[in-house]
Design a protein around this motif. Structure first.
Motif, PDB file in Angstrom:
ATOM      1  N   ALA A  27       0.821  -1.209   0.000  1.00 23.01           N
ATOM      2  CA  ALA A  27       0.000   0.000   0.000  1.00 23.01           C
ATOM      3  C   ALA A  27       0.858   1.264   0.000  1.00 23.01           C
ATOM      4  O   ALA A  27       0.439   2.305  -0.498  1.00 23.01           O
ATOM      5  CB  ALA A  27      -0.941   0.002   1.212  1.00 23.01           C
ATOM      6  N   LEU A  28       2.083   1.155   0.522  1.00 19.39           N
ATOM      7  CA  LEU A  28       3.005   2.289   0.532  1.00 19.39           C
ATOM      8  C   LEU A  28       3.877   2.342  -0.719  1.00 19.39           C
ATOM      9  O   LEU A  28       4.733   3.215  -0.843  1.00 19.39           O
ATOM     10  CB  LEU A  28       3.901   2.218   1.774  1.00 19.39           C
ATOM     11  CG  LEU A  28       3.194   2.474   3.101  1.00 19.39           C
ATOM     12  CD1 LEU A  28       4.107   2.134   4.263  1.00 19.39           C
ATOM     13  CD2 LEU A  28       2.725   3.917   3.183  1.00 19.39           C
ATOM     14  N   GLY A  29       3.661   1.405  -1.622  1.00 20.37           N
ATOM     15  CA  GLY A  29       4.413   1.393  -2.876  1.00 20.37           C
ATOM     16  C   GLY A  29       5.756   0.688  -2.796  1.00 20.37           C
ATOM     17  O   GLY A  29       6.593   0.847  -3.679  1.00 20.37           O
ATOM     18  N   ILE A  30       5.957  -0.102  -1.751  1.00 19.56           N
ATOM     19  CA  ILE A  30       7.213  -0.833  -1.582  1.00 19.56           C
ATOM     20  C   ILE A  30       7.085  -2.188  -2.283  1.00 19.56           C
ATOM     21  O   ILE A  30       6.114  -2.912  -2.077  1.00 19.56           O
ATOM     22  CB  ILE A  30       7.537  -1.027  -0.090  1.00 19.56           C
ATOM     23  CG1 ILE A  30       7.665   0.340   0.598  1.00 19.56           C
ATOM     24  CG2 ILE A  30       8.788  -1.872   0.090  1.00 19.56           C
ATOM     25  CD1 ILE A  30       7.736   0.267   2.101  1.00 19.56           C
ATOM     26  N   ASP A  31       8.092  -2.521  -3.096  1.00 23.74           N
ATOM     27  CA  ASP A  31       8.120  -3.808  -3.787  1.00 23.74           C
ATOM     28  C   ASP A  31       8.434  -4.900  -2.769  1.00 23.74           C
ATOM     29  O   ASP A  31       9.439  -4.827  -2.068  1.00 23.74           O
ATOM     30  CB  ASP A  31       9.175  -3.778  -4.890  1.00 23.74           C
ATOM     31  CG  ASP A  31       9.147  -5.005  -5.763  1.00 23.74           C
ATOM     32  OD1 ASP A  31       8.090  -5.668  -5.851  1.00 23.74           O
ATOM     33  OD2 ASP A  31      10.186  -5.309  -6.369  1.00 23.74           O
ATOM     34  N   VAL A  32       7.578  -5.899  -2.672  1.00 25.07           N
ATOM     35  CA  VAL A  32       7.683  -6.916  -1.631  1.00 25.07           C
ATOM     36  C   VAL A  32       7.556  -8.309  -2.226  1.00 25.07           C
ATOM     37  O   VAL A  32       6.773  -8.525  -3.143  1.00 25.07           O
ATOM     38  CB  VAL A  32       6.557  -6.726  -0.576  1.00 25.07           C
ATOM     39  CG1 VAL A  32       6.586  -7.806   0.472  1.00 25.07           C
ATOM     40  CG2 VAL A  32       6.632  -5.361   0.052  1.00 25.07           C
ATOM     41  N   THR A  33       8.313  -9.236  -1.685  1.00 25.64           N
ATOM     42  CA  THR A  33       8.146 -10.655  -1.984  1.00 25.64           C
ATOM     43  C   THR A  33       7.864 -11.368  -0.679  1.00 25.64           C
ATOM     44  O   THR A  33       8.593 -11.195   0.293  1.00 25.64           O
ATOM     45  CB  THR A  33       9.423 -11.246  -2.611  1.00 25.64           C
ATOM     46  OG1 THR A  33       9.696 -10.579  -3.833  1.00 25.64           O
ATOM     47  CG2 THR A  33       9.269 -12.734  -2.866  1.00 25.64           C
ATOM     48  N   LEU A  34       6.801 -12.142  -0.648  1.00 23.74           N
ATOM     49  CA  LEU A  34       6.471 -12.947   0.529  1.00 23.74           C
ATOM     50  C   LEU A  34       6.302 -14.382   0.071  1.00 23.74           C
ATOM     51  O   LEU A  34       5.394 -14.691  -0.695  1.00 23.74           O
ATOM     52  CB  LEU A  34       5.191 -12.442   1.201  1.00 23.74           C
ATOM     53  CG  LEU A  34       4.648 -13.315   2.336  1.00 23.74           C
ATOM     54  CD1 LEU A  34       5.654 -13.432   3.468  1.00 23.74           C
ATOM     55  CD2 LEU A  34       3.319 -12.774   2.831  1.00 23.74           C
ATOM     56  N   ASP A  35       7.194 -15.239   0.506  1.00 29.86           N
ATOM     57  CA  ASP A  35       7.096 -16.666   0.225  1.00 29.86           C
ATOM     58  C   ASP A  35       6.745 -17.368   1.524  1.00 29.86           C
ATOM     59  O   ASP A  35       7.485 -17.279   2.502  1.00 29.86           O
ATOM     60  CB  ASP A  35       8.429 -17.212  -0.304  1.00 29.86           C
ATOM     61  CG  ASP A  35       8.819 -16.630  -1.645  1.00 29.86           C
ATOM     62  OD1 ASP A  35       7.919 -16.474  -2.489  1.00 29.86           O
ATOM     63  OD2 ASP A  35       9.999 -16.328  -1.848  1.00 29.86           O
ATOM     64  N   ILE A  36       5.614 -18.054   1.534  1.00 31.94           N
ATOM     65  CA  ILE A  36       5.195 -18.813   2.705  1.00 31.94           C
ATOM     66  C   ILE A  36       5.491 -20.282   2.429  1.00 31.94           C
ATOM     67  O   ILE A  36       5.043 -20.828   1.425  1.00 31.94           O
ATOM     68  CB  ILE A  36       3.702 -18.583   3.006  1.00 31.94           C
ATOM     69  CG1 ILE A  36       3.502 -17.103   3.369  1.00 31.94           C
ATOM     70  CG2 ILE A  36       3.228 -19.505   4.123  1.00 31.94           C
ATOM     71  CD1 ILE A  36       2.068 -16.691   3.565  1.00 31.94           C
ATOM     72  N   VAL A  37       6.274 -20.881   3.308  1.00 34.33           N
ATOM     73  CA  VAL A  37       6.680 -22.272   3.135  1.00 34.33           C
ATOM     74  C   VAL A  37       5.932 -23.110   4.169  1.00 34.33           C
ATOM     75  O   VAL A  37       6.250 -23.058   5.356  1.00 34.33           O
ATOM     76  CB  VAL A  37       8.207 -22.420   3.305  1.00 34.33           C
ATOM     77  CG1 VAL A  37       8.629 -23.856   3.055  1.00 34.33           C
ATOM     78  CG2 VAL A  37       8.948 -21.458   2.382  1.00 34.33           C
ATOM     79  N   PRO A  38       4.931 -23.865   3.736  1.00 40.25           N
ATOM     80  CA  PRO A  38       4.115 -24.640   4.681  1.00 40.25           C
ATOM     81  C   PRO A  38       4.907 -25.746   5.374  1.00 40.25           C
ATOM     82  O   PRO A  38       5.828 -26.321   4.797  1.00 40.25           O
ATOM     83  CB  PRO A  38       3.012 -25.249   3.810  1.00 40.25           C
ATOM     84  CG  PRO A  38       3.154 -24.673   2.455  1.00 40.25           C
ATOM     85  CD  PRO A  38       4.488 -24.015   2.367  1.00 40.25           C
ATOM     86  N   GLY A  39       4.533 -26.021   6.596  1.00 40.61           N
ATOM     87  CA  GLY A  39       5.071 -27.164   7.321  1.00 40.61           C
ATOM     88  C   GLY A  39       6.460 -26.985   7.898  1.00 40.61           C
ATOM     89  O   GLY A  39       7.057 -27.945   8.372  1.00 40.61           O
ATOM     90  N   VAL A  40       7.005 -25.770   7.892  1.00 43.54           N
ATOM     91  CA  VAL A  40       8.370 -25.559   8.364  1.00 43.54           C
ATOM     92  C   VAL A  40       8.410 -25.344   9.875  1.00 43.54           C
ATOM     93  O   VAL A  40       9.320 -25.809  10.545  1.00 43.54           O
ATOM     94  CB  VAL A  40       9.020 -24.365   7.625  1.00 43.54           C
ATOM     95  CG1 VAL A  40      10.343 -24.018   8.252  1.00 43.54           C
ATOM     96  CG2 VAL A  40       9.184 -24.689   6.168  1.00 43.54           C
ATOM     97  N   GLY A  41       7.426 -24.656  10.410  1.00 44.29           N
ATOM     98  CA  GLY A  41       7.446 -24.360  11.839  1.00 44.29           C
ATOM     99  C   GLY A  41       8.648 -23.518  12.193  1.00 44.29           C
ATOM    100  O   GLY A  41       8.905 -22.496  11.578  1.00 44.29           O
TER     101      GLY A  41
END
Length: 64
Positions: A27-41
């Motif tokens: 929303a602030l115009g920042i380029d973001v990458t979010l990778d969610i890795v399931p099952g890692v804890g």
């Protein structure tokens, strides 16, 4: 500048909190990458493949 609220309720889990942070950055115009890795804890080594993939995408290669 304040980011607009993206959720009508407080984030309860780690995934909800990091997703809310990502949404606020976007929303602030920042380029973001979010990778969610399931099952890692809490096993940090479980995200190594995702980290390597990210690094390969964003870090420039240098000649050896």
């Amino acid at each position: 500048m304040n980011a607009p609220a993206t959720r009508p309720y407080p984030a309860r889990t780690r995934v909800e909190r990091i997703t809310a942070l990502r949404d606020n950055y976007v929303a602030l115009g920042i380029d973001v990458t979010l990778d969610i890795v399931p099952g890692v804890g809490h096993r940090g080594t479980g995200v190594l493949d995702a980290v390597r993939d990210f690094a390969a995408r964003v870090l420039p290669r240098t000649a050896s």
